[in-house]
Scaffold this motif. Sequence first.
Motif: not given
Length: 451
Positions: A439-450
């Motif tokens: 459940v905790l790992t199924s989400g979309m990862p955050p977009i890394p900063p530019m």
Amino acid sequence: MGLFDKIKEGGIMNVIRCDEPSYLVWKWHPEGDTTKRENAIRIGSSLRVKDGEVAVFVYKQNEGVYEDFIVGPYDGIIETKNFPVLANIIGIAYDGDSPFQAEVYFINTAGIVQVPFGVPFFDLFDPRFQDFSVPAAVRGMVTFKVTDYKAFVKLHRLIEFSLEDFQEQIRDKVIQNIKGIVANIPAQTGIPAIQIERNLPLVNSTAETKLKEALEPIFGIDIVSTDISSIELDKTSAGYQELKRVTQDVTTATVQAQTAAAVKNIAAMQEINAEHLKETLRIQREEGQYAQHLQTQSSNMAAFQVGAQTEVGVAGAKALGQMGAAGGTSVSGAGGMNIPGMMTGMAIGGAIGQNIAGTMNGMMSPMQNMAANAQAMTPPPVPTTSYHVAVNGAATGPFDLATLTTMAANGTFTKDSLVWKQGMAQWQAAETVAELATVLTSGMPPIPPMS
């Protein structure tokens, strides 16, 4: 006259080596020079170069300056067979045995040099609040070494080299670049200006990359490390105080908005779950009623058959009574009882009753099988795993795994959320419950900063 004749006449063989304990560039000077030439070196002199050193012979010929590099470790006699380049710079008039003019420099490629620096206060801006500037000062140290000695010699020419001057040149260049690097950190990384001093590892990493790009091509050195030891903000300045106030207001408003959104989302999820549960129970209830109806029909089939046969018998009896309605009693003739007809009617009535009963049996057998199959095929409710979630000190839920996955995707359910279900002794952090790992790992990862 040979080499040894010149030695007897007062020529002195040199030992060319560097005994300095700490240096970056060191120039060798001959001792006891009888030729009155400052850089005269005699053939037959010994050269000793330690590991981690490079001896550089610099000489002029045909209006040009040339270098010859001897990489340590080396310990040998200077002869033309060992140094072919010497054949071109030795005076022909001395038959190859004369002193030759060359400056000898030793470069330390193993040692490192540290240059401390300090950037005085300059204005630091937060990209979100450009109206407020915070005075900031930076202190640290840059460590470098010489690895590509040929590039180093080519860029600087060793003549009149001064380590103090060289360090000062590097320090000035570091200060120029560090100011711009630190000033751009808030815009490039999203770190608030008033929190930059808490993020020294990130600032150091960025500064080291930028300094390598800026200094190495100019000075011919390798930046080993960049250590920004402190970033000091003038917390007494009006800009700092005002920026801190507006930043805290924004942070508080953001937290409140996120909390309200989370509570609203939880309420919406609970409502959706209630609707789903209501619909599921309705379907299960209707299916159970239908199965019970089929079972009731199957159980009462025998009574239905008896009733049908009784109706047939009654109809036959009525027909028999009508046969004697004319009042005749003779076996044959007009107005008499028609015995053969009565028998025929009874036989036909019985056959009809049996046919009806058989037909009903044939029609109800599939219905009985259908009722039995429907009862056997209706599955029990699927068990679901549900957890209560603690929100602001209150228990919410329970939520099934699908709902928790949605909550994890929108950030309202994290690894630090406290959860509990039937059978657990106490509330636990979600990351400690193995069943919630997917459940905790199924989400979309955050977009890394530019960068």
